[in-house]
Design an enzyme around this catalytic site. Structure first.
Site, PDB file in Angstrom:
ATOM      1  N   HIS A 219       5.375   0.304 -16.200  1.00  0.00           N
ATOM      2  CA  HIS A 219       5.627  -1.128 -16.394  1.00  0.00           C
ATOM      3  C   HIS A 219       7.068  -1.283 -16.851  1.00  0.00           C
ATOM      4  CE1 HIS A 219       4.895  -5.274 -17.064  1.00  0.00           C
ATOM      5  NE2 HIS A 219       4.087  -5.233 -18.106  1.00  0.00           N
TER       6      HIS A 219
ATOM      7  N   HIS B 166       5.655  -2.281  -6.116  1.00  0.00           N
ATOM      8  CA  HIS B 166       5.151  -3.296  -7.031  1.00  0.00           C
ATOM      9  C   HIS B 166       3.737  -3.658  -6.617  1.00  0.00           C
ATOM     10  CE1 HIS B 166       4.990  -7.009  -9.368  1.00  0.00           C
ATOM     11  NE2 HIS B 166       5.977  -6.488 -10.071  1.00  0.00           N
TER      12      HIS B 166
ATOM     13  N   ASP C 170      13.470  -3.436 -11.805  1.00  0.00           N
ATOM     14  CA  ASP C 170      13.980  -2.382 -12.673  1.00  0.00           C
ATOM     15  C   ASP C 170      14.934  -1.413 -11.995  1.00  0.00           C
ATOM     16  OD1 ASP C 170      12.859  -3.148 -15.039  1.00  0.00           O
ATOM     17  OD2 ASP C 170      10.916  -2.285 -14.525  1.00  0.00           O
TER      18      ASP C 170
HETATM   19  N1  ACO Z   1       7.262   6.133  -5.254  1.00  0.00           N
HETATM   20  C1  ACO Z   1       6.516   6.814  -4.313  1.00  0.00           C
HETATM   21  N2  ACO Z   1       5.358   6.389  -3.830  1.00  0.00           N
HETATM   22  C2  ACO Z   1       4.882   5.233  -4.309  1.00  0.00           C
HETATM   23  C3  ACO Z   1       5.573   4.477  -5.274  1.00  0.00           C
HETATM   24  C4  ACO Z   1       6.811   4.960  -5.740  1.00  0.00           C
HETATM   25  N3  ACO Z   1       7.532   4.284  -6.644  1.00  0.00           N
HETATM   26  N4  ACO Z   1       4.863   3.362  -5.568  1.00  0.00           N
HETATM   27  C5  ACO Z   1       3.744   3.427  -4.812  1.00  0.00           C
HETATM   28  N5  ACO Z   1       3.761   4.556  -4.036  1.00  0.00           N
HETATM   29  C6  ACO Z   1       2.777   4.952  -3.036  1.00  0.00           C
HETATM   30  C7  ACO Z   1       1.508   5.469  -3.679  1.00  0.00           C
HETATM   31  O1  ACO Z   1       1.560   6.863  -3.864  1.00  0.00           O
HETATM   32  C8  ACO Z   1       0.479   5.065  -2.651  1.00  0.00           C
HETATM   33  O2  ACO Z   1       0.558   5.955  -1.579  1.00  0.00           O
HETATM   34  P1  ACO Z   1      -0.785   6.407  -0.776  1.00  0.00           P
HETATM   35  O3  ACO Z   1      -1.263   5.156  -0.118  1.00  0.00           O
HETATM   36  O4  ACO Z   1      -0.317   7.469   0.131  1.00  0.00           O
HETATM   37  O5  ACO Z   1      -1.730   6.896  -1.842  1.00  0.00           O
HETATM   38  C9  ACO Z   1       0.979   3.719  -2.162  1.00  0.00           C
HETATM   39  O6  ACO Z   1       2.398   3.758  -2.333  1.00  0.00           O
HETATM   40  C10 ACO Z   1       0.407   2.522  -2.919  1.00  0.00           C
HETATM   41  O7  ACO Z   1       0.735   2.699  -4.294  1.00  0.00           O
HETATM   42  P2  ACO Z   1      -0.187   2.323  -5.514  1.00  0.00           P
HETATM   43  O8  ACO Z   1       0.070   3.291  -6.628  1.00  0.00           O
HETATM   44  O9  ACO Z   1      -1.597   2.117  -5.059  1.00  0.00           O
HETATM   45  O10 ACO Z   1       0.398   0.916  -5.882  1.00  0.00           O
HETATM   46  P3  ACO Z   1       0.099   0.144  -7.209  1.00  0.00           P
HETATM   47  O11 ACO Z   1       0.122  -1.289  -6.855  1.00  0.00           O
HETATM   48  O12 ACO Z   1      -1.074   0.670  -7.926  1.00  0.00           O
HETATM   49  O13 ACO Z   1       1.373   0.538  -8.102  1.00  0.00           O
HETATM   50  C11 ACO Z   1       3.427   0.493  -9.214  1.00  0.00           C
HETATM   51  C12 ACO Z   1       2.434  -0.295  -8.375  1.00  0.00           C
HETATM   52  C13 ACO Z   1       2.752   1.030 -10.480  1.00  0.00           C
HETATM   53  C14 ACO Z   1       4.550  -0.440  -9.645  1.00  0.00           C
HETATM   54  C15 ACO Z   1       3.975   1.657  -8.366  1.00  0.00           C
HETATM   55  O14 ACO Z   1       4.610   1.157  -7.210  1.00  0.00           O
HETATM   56  C16 ACO Z   1       4.921   2.553  -9.144  1.00  0.00           C
HETATM   57  O15 ACO Z   1       4.465   3.457  -9.842  1.00  0.00           O
HETATM   58  N6  ACO Z   1       6.274   2.321  -9.051  1.00  0.00           N
HETATM   59  C17 ACO Z   1       7.211   3.086  -9.817  1.00  0.00           C
HETATM   60  C18 ACO Z   1       7.263   2.557 -11.232  1.00  0.00           C
HETATM   61  C19 ACO Z   1       7.976   1.241 -11.309  1.00  0.00           C
HETATM   62  O16 ACO Z   1       9.056   1.047 -10.757  1.00  0.00           O
HETATM   63  N7  ACO Z   1       7.380   0.327 -12.076  1.00  0.00           N
HETATM   64  C20 ACO Z   1       7.965  -0.995 -12.321  1.00  0.00           C
HETATM   65  C21 ACO Z   1       7.126  -2.066 -11.742  1.00  0.00           C
HETATM   66  S1  ACO Z   1       7.944  -3.597 -11.961  1.00  0.00           S
HETATM   67  C22 ACO Z   1       7.670  -3.971 -13.564  1.00  0.00           C
HETATM   68  O17 ACO Z   1       6.781  -3.552 -14.221  1.00  0.00           O
HETATM   69  C23 ACO Z   1       8.619  -4.885 -14.137  1.00  0.00           C
END
Ligand code: ACO
Length: 445
Positions: A285, A324, A380
């Site tokens: 987050h 996201h 971010d």
């Molecule tokens: N890098 C690589 N792969 C990713 C990323 C990433 N940053 N984000 C998602 N994926 C992939 C997942 O592995 C998944 O792949 P799969 O379908 O092969 O299993 C697919 O994309 C879907 O991802 P989920 O984890 O299901 O997406 P979710 O909606 O649960 O997660 C999140 C969202 C937590 C923001 C995620 O994208 C992430 O971890 N990003 C990196 C952390 C980040 O930047 N957080 C800030 C968010 S903005 C904020 O809070 C202000």
């Protein structure tokens, strides 16, 4: 209508040829049919309870780990269209707010629902400016932390501690107490944040300067040394103000849900906001901006990018600042921040990590792995670069997010308290354990 956006009331109703806002369900276990009302694009999960196999059956539940498809409230504060990459506060697009408004005006808009008149804004800014000091005991409280305590941990604890200084904040239905808690929280958050920063450096805390505007006062509390009066650079003040507008609210994200969930117990808003700070601390987050900078440090050079991305695709790590839950397009906030990065670097000098970040973004946006999963830069990805240019250590980045999100948390908290449909948050579970079985005395185990 797709799933990746807030549901606008009325928008999703009555769309079918039948013209009735009803979902017909057949339970194949019993052959019985049910009609569930569709209102504002949703069914009420509690209506599922009537679907039973026998009289003593508890009734059907919906199972939704991480609330992927569950609206937990009605809210008139923030609208997001994740597919289009749109964000509005009280109906006003974020781009317009960033261009014409200030953070404190946006805070007013979030809390009261309308833009203030000149008199209302002046009174609001005055009230916040004159509540920036914290009790001297809070200073002692912060002094009690280890020299290397994470500033987010210190912020979390000190916001929670504020509740002990303002016991009347427990009167959550009292409009005056609510107003006081709101301005105190918005006013004191930068002071607590700056104290945490100075504590890590072993520097004396700097008291608020009421002659300065909200962002300028924060810069003064952070960076003032021996000068009689700290004079903030207006370009940095503006960049900070825009960053704070961008972070002010984002509907039902993890920390806001934490504030609403904890607040639903009827606890005072300081304690509820402390829960929001705790949720924001996590690397998935608000901690992501800190993680982005650490990631850029690890990548080090542009020619290391392909190797790094290969590791991401193998699932060894995440590309921080990308992806996201709601945006499946470019996060509009990332676009605005990117523009302000240059203004900041004009004052502070260029950070070579910007080139690395821009190149990393290009590589990822060219790569099927990220394109197929609709992974784009989020707010971010670039904010950390601005914070680093301001000479903030990575540990302070999430704190910089918590300061403006306070107005969003308070707006959401007030909306929750006034919502007659809300009760104490208490999800159900699908029990996977065994039993019943008898207790076994220690000597027979
Ligand atoms: N890098 C690589 N792969 C990713 C990323 C990433 N940053 N984000 C998602 N994926 C992939 C997942 O592995 C998944 O792949 P799969 O379908 O092969 O299993 C697919 O994309 C879907 O991802 P989920 O984890 O299901 O997406 P979710 O909606 O649960 O997660 C999140 C969202 C937590 C923001 C995620 O994208 C992430 O971890 N990003 C990196 C952390 C980040 O930047 N957080 C800030 C968010 S903005 C904020 O809070 C202000």
């Amino acid at each position: 209508m797709t799933t990746e956006q807030s549901i606008k009331p009325g928008q999703a109703d009555g769309a079918g040829p039948g013209g009735r806002d009803v979902l017909s369900v057949t339970d194949e276990r019993t052959g019985r049919q049910y009609e569930l009302a569709i209102e504002d694009g949703a069914i009420r999960a509690s209506e599922l309870r009537q679907i039973k196999v026998s009289e003593d059956d508890f009734g059907l539940m919906s199972y939704d780990p991480a609330f992927l498809n569950t609206a937990s409230c009605r809210s008139a504060i923030t609208w997001i269209d994740g597919d289009k990459g749109e964000l509005w506060h009280r109906g006003i697009p974020i781009e317009q707010l960033c261009e014409h408004s200030s953070y404190l005006e946006v805070a007013y808009l979030l809390i009261f629902g309308e833009l203030p008149t000149k008199e209302q804004l002046d009174a609001w800014v005055f009230d916040i400016t004159t509540h920036t000091f914290v009790h001297e005991n809070i200073k002692k409280f912060v002094e009690g932390f280890r020299y290397d305590a994470h500033p987010m941990g210190m912020l979390l604890a000190s916001v929670g501690a504020l509740s002990t200084f303002y016991p009347d904040a427990k009167k959550i239905k009292d409009q005056h107490e609510r107003y006081m808690a709101t301005i105190r929280m918005i006013a004191k958050m930068p002071t607590l944040a700056a104290f945490a920063y100075r504590h890590n450096l072993g520097l004396p805390y700097v008291y608020p300067d009421n002659d300065l505007a909200y962002p300028g006062n924060f810069l003064s509390m952070m960076f003032k040394m021996t000068e009689i009066k700290y004079e903030p650079d207006p370009r940095l003040e503006r960049a900070l103000d825009v960053l704070w507008i961008l972070h002010a609210d984002h509907e039902q994200n993890c920390s806001t849900s934490a504030v609403r969930g904890v607040g639903s117990s009827g606890v005072d808003p300081y304690s509820a906001v402390a829960a929001g700070v705790a949720a924001l601390y996590g690397p998935l987050h608000g901690g992501a901006n800190e993680a982005v900078l650490r990631m850029l440090d690890r990548i080090e050079r542009i020619d290391n990018i392909p190797g790094f991305l290969a590791g991401v695709k193998e699932g060894k790590e995440r590309l921080m600042g990308f992806g996201h839950r709601v945006y499946k397009n470019y996060d509009p906030r990332a676009r605005i921040i990117k523009k302000h990065v240059d203004a900041v670097f004009e004052v502070t000098g260029r950070n070579p990590k910007l080139d690395l970040a821009v190149e990393l973004e290009k590589h990822a946006l060219d790569d099927d792995y990220f394109v197929d999963r609709k992974l784009y830069p989020n707010v971010d990805f670039y904010s950390g670069l601005i914070y680093e240019a301001l000479k903030l250590p990575p540990a302070m980045f999430t704190v910089m997010f918590a300061i403006p999100r306070t107005s969003g948390w308070m707006a959401q908290w007030q909306e929750m308290v006034d919502d007659s449909e809300q009760k104490i948050a208490r999800p159900r579970q699908l029990y996977t354990g065994g039993g019943p079985r008898d207790y076994v005395p220690m000597d027979q185990r």
